[in-house]
Design a protein around this motif. Sequence first.
Motif: not given
Length: 51
Positions: A15-26
């Motif tokens: 929810k916080h990163f709107n489903g952006n896996e790249q930003r979650i891993k970063q």
Amino acid sequence: MAQPRTKRWQSRMQKHFNGNEQRIKQRANTFFLLGFAFVLAGLAYLYRYTM
């Protein structure tokens, strides 16, 4: 880097990163590097004050 595997944690990150896996891993890598830097700084201070 590894992050908590609970569904609550994963849904909050999605929810916080709107489903952006790249930003979650970063984000996980950033926190890992910050923690590692603090551990190294602590060891440096420990070495300095024991010598």
